[in-house]
Design a protein around this motif. Sequence first.
Motif, PDB file in Angstrom:
ATOM      1  N   LEU A   1      71.795  59.965   8.016  1.00 40.55           N
ATOM      2  CA  LEU A   1      72.987  59.705   8.471  1.00 40.55           C
ATOM      3  C   LEU A   1      72.920  59.541  10.128  1.00 40.55           C
ATOM      4  O   LEU A   1      73.899  58.907  10.678  1.00 40.55           O
ATOM      5  CB  LEU A   1      74.193  60.582   8.397  1.00 40.55           C
ATOM      6  N   GLY A   2      71.986  60.255  10.725  1.00 34.52           N
ATOM      7  CA  GLY A   2      72.026  60.264  12.165  1.00 34.52           C
ATOM      8  C   GLY A   2      73.144  60.773  13.096  1.00 34.52           C
ATOM      9  O   GLY A   2      73.729  61.945  12.295  1.00 34.52           O
ATOM     10  N   THR A   3      73.683  60.433  14.005  1.00 36.93           N
ATOM     11  CA  THR A   3      74.588  60.944  14.879  1.00 36.93           C
ATOM     12  C   THR A   3      75.773  60.214  14.541  1.00 36.93           C
ATOM     13  O   THR A   3      76.192  59.300  13.895  1.00 36.93           O
ATOM     14  CB  THR A   3      74.058  60.599  16.276  1.00 36.93           C
ATOM     15  N   ASP A   4      76.778  60.604  15.142  1.00 37.26           N
ATOM     16  CA  ASP A   4      78.217  60.379  14.976  1.00 37.26           C
ATOM     17  C   ASP A   4      78.742  60.588  13.630  1.00 37.26           C
ATOM     18  O   ASP A   4      79.409  59.452  13.124  1.00 37.26           O
ATOM     19  CB  ASP A   4      78.629  59.148  15.897  1.00 37.26           C
ATOM     20  N   VAL A   5      78.517  61.432  12.981  1.00 34.79           N
ATOM     21  CA  VAL A   5      78.702  61.842  11.462  1.00 34.79           C
ATOM     22  C   VAL A   5      80.228  62.534  11.620  1.00 34.79           C
ATOM     23  O   VAL A   5      80.365  63.486  12.053  1.00 34.79           O
ATOM     24  CB  VAL A   5      78.017  62.381  11.068  1.00 34.79           C
ATOM     25  N   PRO A   6      81.092  61.806  11.182  1.00 40.74           N
ATOM     26  CA  PRO A   6      82.646  62.538  11.088  1.00 40.74           C
ATOM     27  C   PRO A   6      82.514  63.763  10.068  1.00 40.74           C
ATOM     28  O   PRO A   6      82.078  63.482   8.865  1.00 40.74           O
ATOM     29  CB  PRO A   6      83.408  61.407  10.735  1.00 40.74           C
ATOM     30  N   ILE A   7      83.397  64.789  10.565  1.00 41.89           N
ATOM     31  CA  ILE A   7      83.712  65.674   9.653  1.00 41.89           C
ATOM     32  C   ILE A   7      85.259  66.094   9.385  1.00 41.89           C
ATOM     33  O   ILE A   7      85.709  66.009  10.606  1.00 41.89           O
ATOM     34  CB  ILE A   7      83.132  67.214   9.957  1.00 41.89           C
ATOM     35  N   THR A   8      85.755  65.932   8.351  1.00 44.48           N
ATOM     36  CA  THR A   8      87.265  66.098   8.154  1.00 44.48           C
ATOM     37  C   THR A   8      87.427  67.090   7.172  1.00 44.48           C
ATOM     38  O   THR A   8      86.504  67.651   6.516  1.00 44.48           O
ATOM     39  CB  THR A   8      87.714  64.775   7.567  1.00 44.48           C
ATOM     40  N   VAL A   9      88.617  67.389   6.818  1.00 44.37           N
ATOM     41  CA  VAL A   9      89.084  68.193   5.739  1.00 44.37           C
ATOM     42  C   VAL A   9      90.084  67.488   4.831  1.00 44.37           C
ATOM     43  O   VAL A   9      90.919  66.961   5.133  1.00 44.37           O
ATOM     44  CB  VAL A   9      89.798  69.348   6.591  1.00 44.37           C
ATOM     45  N   ASP A  10      89.968  67.850   3.595  1.00 44.19           N
ATOM     46  CA  ASP A  10      90.702  67.270   2.534  1.00 44.19           C
ATOM     47  C   ASP A  10      91.022  68.296   1.795  1.00 44.19           C
ATOM     48  O   ASP A  10      90.227  68.964   0.714  1.00 44.19           O
ATOM     49  CB  ASP A  10      90.111  66.245   1.839  1.00 44.19           C
ATOM     50  N   GLY A  11      92.288  69.098   1.705  1.00 42.66           N
ATOM     51  CA  GLY A  11      92.444  70.257   1.030  1.00 42.66           C
ATOM     52  C   GLY A  11      91.477  71.232   1.076  1.00 42.66           C
ATOM     53  O   GLY A  11      91.422  71.857   2.230  1.00 42.66           O
ATOM     54  N   ASP A  12      90.890  71.891   0.009  1.00 39.51           N
ATOM     55  CA  ASP A  12      89.980  73.003   0.070  1.00 39.51           C
ATOM     56  C   ASP A  12      88.720  72.622   0.351  1.00 39.51           C
ATOM     57  O   ASP A  12      87.764  73.422   0.412  1.00 39.51           O
ATOM     58  CB  ASP A  12      90.061  73.939  -0.856  1.00 39.51           C
ATOM     59  N   ARG A  13      88.631  71.419   0.939  1.00 40.82           N
ATOM     60  CA  ARG A  13      87.004  70.928   1.070  1.00 40.82           C
ATOM     61  C   ARG A  13      86.907  70.450   2.585  1.00 40.82           C
ATOM     62  O   ARG A  13      87.817  70.187   3.194  1.00 40.82           O
ATOM     63  CB  ARG A  13      86.748  69.773  -0.008  1.00 40.82           C
ATOM     64  N   ILE A  14      85.678  70.668   3.076  1.00 43.71           N
ATOM     65  CA  ILE A  14      85.364  69.864   4.363  1.00 43.71           C
ATOM     66  C   ILE A  14      84.549  68.765   3.872  1.00 43.71           C
ATOM     67  O   ILE A  14      83.631  68.967   2.886  1.00 43.71           O
ATOM     68  CB  ILE A  14      84.482  70.868   5.081  1.00 43.71           C
ATOM     69  N   LEU A  15      84.677  67.704   4.481  1.00 39.06           N
ATOM     70  CA  LEU A  15      84.120  66.464   4.350  1.00 39.06           C
ATOM     71  C   LEU A  15      83.141  65.975   5.407  1.00 39.06           C
ATOM     72  O   LEU A  15      83.593  66.041   6.561  1.00 39.06           O
ATOM     73  CB  LEU A  15      85.021  65.159   3.832  1.00 39.06           C
ATOM     74  N   ARG A  16      82.076  65.459   5.357  1.00 38.15           N
ATOM     75  CA  ARG A  16      81.264  64.758   6.262  1.00 38.15           C
ATOM     76  C   ARG A  16      80.984  63.379   6.054  1.00 38.15           C
ATOM     77  O   ARG A  16      80.268  63.160   4.603  1.00 38.15           O
ATOM     78  CB  ARG A  16      79.835  65.729   6.331  1.00 38.15           C
ATOM     79  N   ASN A  17      81.156  62.573   6.670  1.00 38.00           N
ATOM     80  CA  ASN A  17      81.025  61.170   6.234  1.00 38.00           C
ATOM     81  C   ASN A  17      81.807  60.736   5.131  1.00 38.00           C
ATOM     82  O   ASN A  17      81.353  60.002   4.360  1.00 38.00           O
ATOM     83  CB  ASN A  17      79.637  60.567   6.290  1.00 38.00           C
ATOM     84  N   GLY A  18      82.846  61.468   5.060  1.00 38.85           N
ATOM     85  CA  GLY A  18      83.731  61.157   3.648  1.00 38.85           C
ATOM     86  C   GLY A  18      83.266  61.921   2.431  1.00 38.85           C
ATOM     87  O   GLY A  18      84.055  61.491   1.505  1.00 38.85           O
ATOM     88  N   GLN A  19      82.201  62.463   2.517  1.00 38.93           N
ATOM     89  CA  GLN A  19      81.546  63.267   1.051  1.00 38.93           C
ATOM     90  C   GLN A  19      81.735  64.626   1.369  1.00 38.93           C
ATOM     91  O   GLN A  19      81.632  65.182   2.510  1.00 38.93           O
ATOM     92  CB  GLN A  19      80.134  62.824   1.111  1.00 38.93           C
ATOM     93  N   PRO A  20      81.994  65.382   0.458  1.00 39.78           N
ATOM     94  CA  PRO A  20      82.086  66.823   0.460  1.00 39.78           C
ATOM     95  C   PRO A  20      80.850  67.342   1.048  1.00 39.78           C
ATOM     96  O   PRO A  20      79.793  67.328   0.777  1.00 39.78           O
ATOM     97  CB  PRO A  20      82.128  67.293  -1.194  1.00 39.78           C
TER      98      PRO A  20
END
Length: 373
Positions: free
Chosen positions: A69-88
């Motif tokens: 994935l390299g750099t600039d990988v987004p991390i977000t939250v969806d409910g009780d999960r943390i997502l990185r690049n849109g994946q758990p």
Amino acid sequence: MSDAPGRDPSTTPLRVTPPSGGRRRRLVIGAAVALLVVIGVVAAVVVGRDPAPSGGTGPTASPPPADGLGTDVPITVDGDRILRNGQPWWLLGYNSFVWSGNCGDEDERMSAEQVDAWFSSMRHDGHGAVRLFFFENWDIDRLDAAVESAKRHDLYLTITLDDAIAGCGETEKDESWFDDQGERDAFRAHMTSLLERYRGEPTIAWFEYFNEPSYEGGALREFYDEMGAAAEEVDPDRLFATGTIAPYAVGEDADFATLNESPGVDIASLHEYDENEVESNHGPDVRGGSAGKPVIVGEFGLYASESGEECDRDFAERAEQARLKAEAYTTGAGYAGAMMWAWQPGPDNASECEYGNLDVDPTVQEMLRTYTP
């Protein structure tokens, strides 16, 4: 880390649906490509402790991220999960309070070069993490160096801003502390200075307000509301965790959930030293009181010695129990990962029964480096 009987809090510290405004965390993983250097460093870790940086001086480097994935990988939250690049996403790694020259015994404190060599020995697949502590008036140059090293080695950092149990020279965070406007102002200034300095820096996954706070009659919830709003003004994408031990350490039955409902809280926290359990017996209550937010096991620890003669388990047995806990805390519903206590250089303590000797335990290092759910 109050569950562990062997710990002296006078010298040793140590614990995401976003708020309705919606926090989002973008993580950047920096990478370099000196693969042969890393192979040598990792080999050194497997056979011993404290690998030296390449050539004995200067920063070490890591191979490109294993997940590509390299750099600039987004991390977000969806409910009780943390997502990185849109994946758990899950994380696994270490705690360390002696990475800095500001805490711990003199022979435990690590140089910036030792920190860099340690980071180079860890996993480089986007799942490695280290929980560090950075209290008011600590050496900011050392933190800058740690952040840059983490970026080179594809690691995420979580940074705890203060200790609620009076470790490393900090005062206990009781009701009188929360009532002291000068203390509140000083905390806010400390927090704000780091938010401004590292605004948008993706290598810092999140901050924790405190290590192991108690509810203090609701003062903690009010404080997290206030500081969360202040943080939102400076770095609206920055995430914050509570740093709590478990519900039993946070007031009455409903107080743990009330705390996690704060708009200033993105991640619920569990610290556990339940040696003979896989998931802690406190885990279900933590997940049930997380207000629907992800749970991070900010600390877990297991006593061991190299031979096992001085302890209930040897290094191999500790690594297997740690693997089972890692599985529970990376695949269990609501959990997003765990960090083990602790990376703590100093005198050779492989023969001693303790949990702060992971730097002389290549078996558990290998497990943490290679584990996959």
